[in-house]
Design a protein around this motif. Structure first.
Motif, short mmCIF file in Angstrom:
data_model
loop_
_atom_site.label_atom_id
_atom_site.label_comp_id
_atom_site.label_asym_id
_atom_site.label_seq_id
_atom_site.Cartn_x
_atom_site.Cartn_y
_atom_site.Cartn_z
N GLU A 1 0.83 -1.20 0.00
CA GLU A 1 0.00 0.00 0.00
C GLU A 1 0.87 1.26 0.00
OE1 GLU A 1 -2.21 2.42 -0.72
OE2 GLU A 1 -3.42 0.60 -0.55
N GLN B 1 -5.69 -2.76 2.37
CA GLN B 1 -6.74 -2.72 3.38
C GLN B 1 -7.96 -3.50 2.90
OE1 GLN B 1 -5.87 -0.69 6.48
NE2 GLN B 1 -4.13 -1.45 5.32
N LEU C 1 -11.48 0.19 4.07
CA LEU C 1 -11.50 1.19 2.99
C LEU C 1 -12.80 1.97 3.00
CD1 LEU C 1 -9.98 -0.95 0.09
CD2 LEU C 1 -8.86 0.93 1.30
N TRP D 1 -12.68 4.46 5.85
CA TRP D 1 -11.76 5.56 5.55
C TRP D 1 -12.37 6.51 4.52
CZ3 TRP D 1 -8.61 6.08 0.87
CH2 TRP D 1 -7.68 7.12 0.95
N ASP E 1 -8.66 -1.40 -4.52
CA ASP E 1 -8.24 -1.18 -3.14
C ASP E 1 -6.99 -0.31 -3.02
OD1 ASP E 1 -6.39 -2.93 -4.16
OD2 ASP E 1 -6.71 -4.52 -2.68
N MET F 1 -5.38 2.93 -2.28
CA MET F 1 -5.88 4.09 -1.53
C MET F 1 -5.61 5.41 -2.23
SD MET F 1 -5.05 2.84 2.38
CE MET F 1 -5.93 4.17 3.20
N LYS G 1 -8.56 7.99 -3.16
CA LYS G 1 -8.53 9.39 -2.76
C LYS G 1 -8.79 10.31 -3.95
CE LYS G 1 -5.75 12.59 -0.01
NZ LYS G 1 -5.49 13.67 -0.98
#
Length: 323
Positions: free
Chosen positions: A23, A132, A137, A140, A166, A168, A172
């Motif tokens: 990640e 994650q 996820l 978050w 997945d 991140m 975002k």
């Protein structure tokens, strides 16, 4: 991760840290937070190194150098390869790091059997930043949306994550697009997600694998050309195809043992919606067909690495192969 957060909160740092894993977003986030917490923005006592070939003697010399009008000297080392190849001198030194120095290693790959890994675990702290799960996820992403005054249902969140995957960093970026698109509204709908969110590369890979095994060569090649247009390197495409076939094989075997979607997702550490998508595909193909393509992927990678084939041609031959 809790240990890193606690050390930053208490401003009490171990002599050495290893942050590693798949990640990238989390690795970069904690790397930057640790750097800020230790140095307070001071660059005079910050030394940064990246890539293989770093001089170990230079690292040791810097580590033994007192910080200039500061409590700590931070030595930040990224993708050094020290945890995949012998670095006995550095491993031996880690027990002797002075209290005035903190070393942080940020690595993509590590060998847990290496002396460096074992030594960091012994005298410092090792933190793996893995992918994650769906629940983490969703929580978050929901927190980010909530801060912006946005609301989203569980079903819409699952649809959103099925498109983003997945990763991140990608999540975002897609959240930022959604927030901007829904300016003036507090509810995010499934229609918003369908309209604004970019379909992830792995969705195209999923469709490509279906086309390959169904012998829809033209469709597979069209999807390949789409990915090349998106600047995806051929070797990454090959890696993703190989990963998909390996995942298919695992799901096929687990289904044969009578496991349901939730159990398969838990066993393979993938989101339930991903397991639910792979299971019908696994039913469609024989185990022999899947195994055939797993082996072809291995052969294609070896052909590129040994120089027998160019990467782009190797993938094209895989896509047009008739098992």
């Amino acid at each position: 991760m809790q240990t890193l957060a606690q050390d930053m909160k208490e401003h009490s740092f171990k002599p050495v840290y290893l942050i590693y894993g798949e990640e990238v977003f989390l690795k970069n986030s904690y790397k930057n937070r640790m750097k800020a917490a230790i140095t307070g923005g001071d660059t005079v006592n910050l030394n940064q190194f990246e890539g293989k070939g770093i001089d170990i003697k230079e690292l040791i010399s810097l580590s033994d150098t007192m910080p200039f009008f500061a409590e700590k000297r931070l030595i930040l080392i990224e993708d050094s390869g020290f945890f995949k190849s012998p670095a006995e001198e550095l491993a031996a030194y880690l027990s002797q790091i002075p209290d005035t120095t903190c070393m942080i290693f940020v690595e993509s790959e590590v060998d847990k059997r290496s002396k460096m890994f074992k030594k960091v675990k012994e005298v410092g702290y090792v933190c793996e930043m893995g992918r994650q799960d769906l629940g983490q996820l969703a929580k978050w992403a929901g927190t980010i949306l909530s801060r912006e005054g946005k609301k989203i249902t569980g079903n819409t969140m699952e649809l959103f994550l099925s498109k983003t995957g997945d990763d991140m960093e990608n999540i975002k970026m897609e959240l930022e697009k959604l927030i901007s698109y829904t300016l003036g509204r507090d509810i995010i709908t499934a229609e918003d997600v369908e309209t604004i969110c970019t379909e992830r590369v792995t969705n195209k890979i999923f469709d490509m694998v279906t086309a390959i095994v169904n012998r829809q060569t033209r469709k597979a090649m069209d999807l390949y050309e789409d990915l090349l247009t998106l600047k995806e390197p051929p070797m990454r495409i090959l890696f993703l195809i190989a990963r998909q076939f390996n995942q298919l094989l695992q799901v096929k075997e687990l289904m044969g043992k009578g496991l349901d979607k939730g159990s398969i997702a838990s066993k393979l550490k993938i989101p339930p919606f991903a397991a639910g998508k792979i299971m019908p595909q696994a039913r469609s193909f024989s185990k022999e067909a899947i195994l055939s393509y797993v082996n072809l992927c291995v052969d294609a990678e070896e052909a590129v690495k040994t120089g027998r084939l160019l990467d782009r041609l190797a993938v094209e031959l895989l896509l047009t192969h008739k098992y």
